[in-house]
Design a protein around this motif. Structure first.
Motif, PDB file in Angstrom:
ATOM      1  N   ALA A  86       0.830  -1.197   0.000  1.00 44.65           N
ATOM      2  CA  ALA A  86       0.000   0.000   0.000  1.00 44.65           C
ATOM      3  C   ALA A  86       0.874   1.260   0.000  1.00 44.65           C
ATOM      4  N   VAL A  87       0.246   2.382  -0.350  1.00 47.68           N
ATOM      5  CA  VAL A  87       0.945   3.661  -0.451  1.00 47.68           C
ATOM      6  C   VAL A  87       0.192   4.718   0.349  1.00 47.68           C
ATOM      7  N   GLU A 104      -3.547  -0.133  -3.068  1.00 43.84           N
ATOM      8  CA  GLU A 104      -4.283   0.331  -1.905  1.00 43.84           C
ATOM      9  C   GLU A 104      -3.675   1.662  -1.502  1.00 43.84           C
ATOM     10  N   VAL A 105      -4.524   2.691  -1.377  1.00 45.64           N
ATOM     11  CA  VAL A 105      -4.023   4.054  -1.230  1.00 45.64           C
ATOM     12  C   VAL A 105      -4.625   4.728  -0.003  1.00 45.64           C
ATOM     13  N   TYR A 106      -3.753   5.386   0.764  1.00 46.59           N
ATOM     14  CA  TYR A 106      -4.154   6.251   1.871  1.00 46.59           C
ATOM     15  C   TYR A 106      -3.753   7.674   1.490  1.00 46.59           C
ATOM     16  N   LEU A 107      -4.630   8.637   1.757  1.00 43.26           N
ATOM     17  CA  LEU A 107      -4.346  10.029   1.403  1.00 43.26           C
ATOM     18  C   LEU A 107      -4.553  10.926   2.620  1.00 43.26           C
ATOM     19  N   SER A 108      -3.473  11.610   3.010  1.00 39.95           N
ATOM     20  CA  SER A 108      -3.518  12.550   4.135  1.00 39.95           C
ATOM     21  C   SER A 108      -3.891  13.930   3.597  1.00 39.95           C
ATOM     22  N   THR A 118      -8.537   5.436   1.302  1.00 37.52           N
ATOM     23  CA  THR A 118      -8.707   5.770   2.705  1.00 37.52           C
ATOM     24  C   THR A 118      -8.206   7.190   2.949  1.00 37.52           C
ATOM     25  N   LEU A 119      -9.114   8.054   3.404  1.00 41.85           N
ATOM     26  CA  LEU A 119      -8.771   9.442   3.668  1.00 41.85           C
ATOM     27  C   LEU A 119      -8.366   9.622   5.128  1.00 41.85           C
ATOM     28  N   LEU A 120      -7.375  10.479   5.345  1.00 42.67           N
ATOM     29  CA  LEU A 120      -6.854  10.746   6.680  1.00 42.67           C
ATOM     30  C   LEU A 120      -6.678  12.246   6.854  1.00 42.67           C
TER      31      LEU A 120
END
Length: 408
Positions: free
Chosen positions: A168-169, A191-195, A257-259
């Motif tokens: 994931a990134v 799979e991506v998480y974005l801050s 996924t937003l953070l």
């Protein structure tokens, strides 16, 4: 030893340096453009493979040249932008020397002018134009130590999804670069998480016109100073896939996924601020405000432009926004890469003149420094909001050239 002498030296061979060269030539001012790498080097090596310009070709260009490889409503590719500037340099016969680094500039003590120490020898000049642009030194905040078991890179080092390790990134920063990279990675199956931090989120287009057109007719490009507290707010906009409005809720609906803002790191765990909903709401307010101003403009000028009520529909917050993740164990989440889309700082350590404040920020009036003969070009808000854009830097260069001409 022979020391070359020239009236004006422009340092930097990107959009600012080339715009400056055109106007200096038009004014009959002898000059030389020094570029440490190649013309438009940032577009060649500090952009990801699929990047396109954030503005359409009819807008993001110099008035004296159109794009040869893009239609007016297209968003030029990064290679197309490089080609554009190479063609422009040929068109104006720019006196540019590539592969020449300026190591230091010193003001002469007994006579007017400056001495440049370069990798190609010394040069004396009456005027210096620092046209090195706003994207100088990439910033990676010291949050995650280098010893952590994760690959870290700035967005300038990202090429494409296949260049990243398996896993994931996490993308930190949701301006144009961060949002576009996160979207590309998601589309690739990652799979991506974005801050997501504070940002402006303009519509890509509204009632038949691109947002750059709206900024023009509403007078926003010509704003002289940013609103208080908004000097460094990023803009989430994209020209990718034909141009579209960035929608973080839509990202979430597709599995991203937003953070909130990335704050701290300890024992393989990242900690995030509880500000995700507020940041997205602030972006929504910016978006809706521009639509409202556009509606008022249309009504006031009695324009025949089709209404677009669906543009004002804001979806409900997904679970990730209403109940955000505040802690994330990188190993357990299988995050192997962190991409920092966190901007840049300027570096004028080579320019040894007394025109900087205690923080190293250039002191100037529309690019004219308090030291006679020293000029700045291409910086954000140099004279207006549009100063760091292609068309804006052209206007600023024209003003500086006229100022330099008066010194002859």
């Amino acid at each position: 030893m022979h020391i070359e002498e020239v009236d004006t030296v422009v340092i930097g061979g990107g959009q600012a340096g080339l715009a400056m060269s055109e106007h200096l030539s038009n004014a009959g001012i002898e000059h030389l453009v020094l570029e440490k790498n190649r013309i438009a080097e940032r577009w060649r090596t500090a952009r990801w493979d699929s990047l396109v310009a954030n503005g359409p070709a009819w807008h993001d260009r110099f008035p004296t040249k159109e794009f040869s490889c893009s239609g007016p409503d297209d968003f030029p590719t990064k290679d197309g932008v490089v080609k554009y500037f190479e063609e422009f340099a040929d068109q104006i016969s720019a006196p540019i020397r590539c592969g020449v680094n300026v190591d230091a500039v010193h003001q002469l003590s007994n006579v007017e002018g400056f001495k440049l120490q370069t990798s190609d020898g010394e040069i004396k000049a009456k005027n210096i134009v620092a046209a090195t642009g706003p994207f100088q030194i990439p910033v990676i905040p010291p949050v995650i130590p280098d010893t952590a078991n994760v690959t870290q890179m700035h967005s300038t080092s990202y090429d494409n999804p296949k260049s990243l390790p398996q896993g994931a990134v996490l993308v930190v920063g949701a301006g144009s670069s961060g949002s576009q990279i996160a979207d590309e990675l998601l589309r690739s199956g990652k799979e991506v998480y974005l801050s997501v931090g504070p940002h402006d989120r303009p519509p890509r287009g509204y009632r038949g016109k691109d947002f750059v057109w709206w900024l023009g007719v509403l007078g926003k490009w010509q704003m002289k100073t940013p609103p208080a507290g908004r000097e460094h707010v990023t803009i989430a906009v994209s020209g990718a896939h034909g141009g579209h409005t960035v929608d973080f809720r839509e990202f979430a609906s597709r599995g991203m996924t937003l953070l909130g803002m990335t704050q701290d790191f300890k024992d393989d765990v990242l900690f995030f601020a509880p500000d995700l909903a507020a940041n997205i709401a602030e972006g929504d307010a910016n978006y809706l405000s521009l639509l409202e101003e556009a509606d008022v403009y249309i009504q006031k000028n009695n324009l025949d432009m089709p209404e677009e009520p669906e543009a004002k529909i804001i979806g409900s917050d997904p679970e990730a926004v209403s109940n955000p993740i505040l802690e994330l164990n990188l190993s357990k989440a299988n995050i192997t890469t962190v991409i920092w889309a966190t901007g840049f700082v300027q570096d004028f350590s080579w320019l040894n003149v007394d025109t900087f404040n205690e923080k190293g920020v250039p002191q100037h009036d529309r690019g004219v420094s308090k030291v006679d003969g020293v000029y700045f070009l291409g910086l954000p808000w140099l004279s207006m909001r549009g100063s760091s854009f292609i068309w804006g830097v052209w206007e600023d260069a024209k003003y500086l050239a006229s100022h330099i001409a008066k010194r002859i």
